[in-house]
Scaffold this active site. Sequence first.
Site, PDB file in Angstrom:
ATOM      1  N   HIS A  46      -4.919 -36.600 -56.901  1.00  0.00           N
ATOM      2  CA  HIS A  46      -6.230 -36.870 -57.520  1.00  0.00           C
ATOM      3  C   HIS A  46      -6.648 -38.327 -57.366  1.00  0.00           C
ATOM      4  CE1 HIS A  46      -6.881 -32.949 -59.389  1.00  0.00           C
ATOM      5  NE2 HIS A  46      -5.589 -32.922 -59.613  1.00  0.00           N
ATOM      6  N   ASP A  84      -0.399 -34.470 -62.094  1.00  0.00           N
ATOM      7  CA  ASP A  84      -0.588 -33.031 -61.866  1.00  0.00           C
ATOM      8  C   ASP A  84      -1.017 -32.751 -60.433  1.00  0.00           C
ATOM      9  OD1 ASP A  84      -3.009 -34.398 -62.461  1.00  0.00           O
ATOM     10  OD2 ASP A  84      -4.017 -32.458 -62.585  1.00  0.00           O
ATOM     11  N   GLU A  85      -0.811 -31.521 -60.040  1.00  0.00           N
ATOM     12  CA  GLU A  85      -1.368 -30.963 -58.797  1.00  0.00           C
ATOM     13  C   GLU A  85      -1.207 -31.855 -57.579  1.00  0.00           C
ATOM     14  OE1 GLU A  85      -4.894 -28.041 -60.144  1.00  0.00           O
ATOM     15  OE2 GLU A  85      -5.487 -30.142 -60.027  1.00  0.00           O
ATOM     16  N   VAL A  86       0.036 -32.205 -57.260  1.00  0.00           N
ATOM     17  CA  VAL A  86       0.245 -33.015 -56.065  1.00  0.00           C
ATOM     18  C   VAL A  86       0.392 -32.089 -54.864  1.00  0.00           C
ATOM     19  CG1 VAL A  86       1.663 -34.794 -55.013  1.00  0.00           C
ATOM     20  CG2 VAL A  86       1.379 -34.729 -57.493  1.00  0.00           C
ATOM     21  N   GLU A 138       3.601 -30.834 -65.216  1.00  0.00           N
ATOM     22  CA  GLU A 138       4.394 -30.766 -63.986  1.00  0.00           C
ATOM     23  C   GLU A 138       5.463 -31.838 -63.927  1.00  0.00           C
ATOM     24  OE1 GLU A 138       1.010 -30.425 -64.005  1.00  0.00           O
ATOM     25  OE2 GLU A 138       0.300 -29.723 -62.052  1.00  0.00           O
TER      26      GLU A 138
END
Lengths: 546, 548
Positions: free
Chosen positions: A282, A342-344, A395
């Site tokens: 992000h 988050d969300e890598v 995460e």
Amino acid sequence: ELALLLLTLGFSRGLQPGPRDDYEESAETERVFAASKYGSLWPLPQKVKISDVSFKLTGVTFRITDAKGSSSGASCSLLQNAYRRYYEYIFGGSRVQHGAEGRRAGPSVLTELQVLIVSADSECERFPAVTSDESYELTVDQPYAVLKAPKVWGALRGLETFSQLVYEDEYGAKSINSTTISDFPRFAHRGILLDTSRHFLPIKVILANLEAMAMNKFNVFHWHIVDDQSFPYMSRTFPHISQQGAYHPYTHVYTPADVKMVIEFGRLRGIRVVPEFDTPGHTQSWGKGQKDLLTPCYSGDKPSGSFGPVNPILNTTYDFMSKFFKEISGVFPDAYVHLGGDEVDFNCWKSNPDIQKFMEQQGFGQDFSKLESFYIQKLLDIVATTQKGYMIWQEVFDNGVKLKPDTVVHVWIGGGANEEMGKVTAAGYTTILSAPWYLDYISYAQDWQKYYKVEPLNFKGTEAQKKLVIGGEACLWGEYVDATNLTPRLWPRASAVGERLWSAVDVTDINDAFSRLSVHRCRMVERGIPAEPLFSSYCPREYKGI
Amino acid sequence: MEAARCVTFGQYLRPHFYLLLLIFLRNGPHTVEGVWPLPQTFTSSIERSPLSPEAFYFEYGSQSAAQQGCSVLDAAFTRYFPLIFPDYTGEVAERLLLDLKAPLAKVPVTTTIPSQWGLIHYLTRFYCIPDNLSVSARQASLNAETVWGALRGLETFSQLVYQDDFGAHFYHYFVNKTEIVDFPRFQFRGILLDTSRHYLPVKTILQTLDAMAYSKFNVFHWHIVDDPSFPYQSRTYPDLSSKGAFHPMTHIYTQSDVRRVISHARLWGIRVLPEFDSPGHTASWGKGQSDLLTPCYRGSSLSGTFGPVNPVLPSTYQFMARLFKEVSSVFPDSHIHLGGDEVNFSCWSSNPDIRAFMKKMGFGVDFTKLEAFYMENIVNITSALNKTAIVWQDVFDYHELIPKDTVLHIWKGTPASYQAELSRMTKAGMKVLLAAPWYINHISYGQDWHQYYNVQPLDFPGTEEQKKLVIGGEVCMWGEYVDATNLTPRLWPRASAAAERLWSDEKQTSSADKAFPRFQDLRCKLVRRGIRAEPLYVGHCKHEYQGV
């Protein structure tokens, strides 16, 4: 006395299901509206006793004052500003209208609310914290009402409650019933996440929503200030990041003065401002102004020209982060900073030969979550040196990163959130819940009920584990939201979350909630917040804006 | 009806702007495709000319049938000037003129002009260069059969003008050389607002009318009353609103409110189509008009509740005749919407008087026949008042023998079912209006405008003649969950997706993806004009919404 009944909105009798509407209308929309015995209190206080005896209030005679013996006085502008604010909320434009009748205060007129801060340190000059005492006791009776609180934070909550007890009688005169309330929050962390990266939100919009948060006893503004799409935070140390990474370098940025204004505005309402600087994913917008920060992606054996997450293998990355978070820890006074995590997306890392080489050296094999943990670990150590605690998305915990014991793990992934809460608390970490409260997901009809029915402690675990749940946050991600639609989309839907996080566990009567929330919504509208309707109805004073 | 053949925009160029033009061309041309809904034929070049608000003016062509004094166009010029030049104020202009010592010999501007409003009136001149809307270096001209066409053309022109970042304080407005010939695909392009489930302040309605004109909508379907409240203040039956409105003083539309809405709409080229829905959806009527609604029975005794309008009493029709006489004089439109949807038969069937009437009429136990009987009477009342009726599809579904000129309004069902309905109705020779795919009160996450955009209104089995009977479509914003706090962002720009479907050529506008950048551009234009139009996806507008 019929006083409480007069609070009702004009819900028409005999509502029929929707208009030429091929949707199946659920049974609850046919509910006949009945006033709550708790009037329009929202969120419902822990203990409330409302009697039938009522008093009048008039703008001419009524005052909110510091009680004798209070540790807070005229020098505490936080409370003085709050007195003025609540006086305005209570009397609005009507204080001139009803001026004459109250010149001589009869026995049935309430003329004063005395505010007593009992603790030696009122905390007036401090910033609110997760440990702040927000409890208060409120007695409305003759000859004056008393609001007693250990700290200013409880007084702020009590002032809101007091203002919610005031209603208009059938002649439009302000009235309040004799009442005793003893109140404190069920959870210490009651937050709203706003996303100023997917769309820029003008300061004015942020401030209006801080106002609305205070009306709902929220106490954390989680400022998801930057993300892939734009970097509106103007950094003193690295001004080129917002110059290159904001939607516009002048009109779509938050200057240091803006940030300061938001923090102080929040503080005056007992609201913490927790900034989030999400990495290593992000971060597209960071890369525009900060060379070599992001990982260059490869297609075959050549750089593709696009960039992935923060590059975790360069020393320059950590030098940058040290300087950057040093600035952040100075700018944002809260004890916590949210570090995201988050969300890598691992594809870009996988494509890059330097990263692959590094993986080999470190013995990570092909497990890129190890590389992510490596990065986060170093980042957490950096942030720890700034004397800040940190919050992270779930995460980071899931990947087994070693966390400081005071870390707050933020549970956001829907489906399995209860299990996750169990796991996080079993590992001994404090946690907050957002998974069921993604308010950016809209749907037709009364979805507030879905948010209301969530029970945050509904997971398998010991009492000690449940104590580690310090609260929750309603998240309004910004893909489809900007200044044009944010406020009506957030309120009163977030109010449902507000009551769940403040009120006692057994406050679950959805009919009673509907009744109180309907009037509360109109009160927000009257205070200038365009909070959208729950169902067909009206407010005595409709929204004045367009 | 007023008619204008041509309207012209004049433009005096100054050498000073030519220099800037050269600078810009080196930076690459601005591609102009920013008109929404897309015009029928459109050619534009990268050749552009600057516009100066000081020198710009509208005038009537000398051949024009409409001339100064035409209220619709005079008012439109005043409205469109600030829409074309959003930052411009007269005061600044005055200073600017002095600063630049611009050669204004032909434009008699004096330094005492106080504001843009004074300026535009002062600059109004008369001359004409016949064409359709064509913009070339020195002047633009707009030809239209009627003033209504001229209004649409003015909107198009206003969307062609753009600004560049550079030198914003000099008001650098530009327009590319463009030729447009345009007309709507469908004649009826409506928006329904529901002022019964929530009261909408007049100001909210007026602003919605403005936004409608920006997307070339031309019918405001005012679903003014329904079960929850009766805000229309009738001069014949004032009790209807004094007892049936949410509040008899603050939540009503007075006669002057209604006139204001109608005249505002007219100036934007928008018809106001009132709906007084009966016999169902009338709970609020009963509060101020006793014996109008059917008393429901439980067993052999009255239950105390009321059902639809009572169709068996002569007093009902006397009441309706007087009410519609008033309504047809208050609302000048040739059409009137009579509703007729969702009639609940359980109350009628509980009532012994109704059952006796059914028997007498030979309806058996078929209550659709009773409903048809009622609607026929109401349609007769309004046709006697020289109004054409529009009714919801239920009326046709129950009773195919309705006057041929009645317009049927489809609101129900999936694409398959409304397509079948379109087929049936047009086969019966009836005119049809489609609303079913455009219930935009139903919200969902993500870019739901695609579904409104991708509707193909004429995709149903039928002859060419049948297709011609589809007169248009309507976007419905029912009011259960909508009031002044959230109406505007829910309506815009989602309704504009339907606007393009109803105005533009379907072949040229078949791809939502292709339309997306132009749609985003429209959304920012709306925001710039003060309309709280919500975002389509991540991104930003140069000028964000400035309210809360």
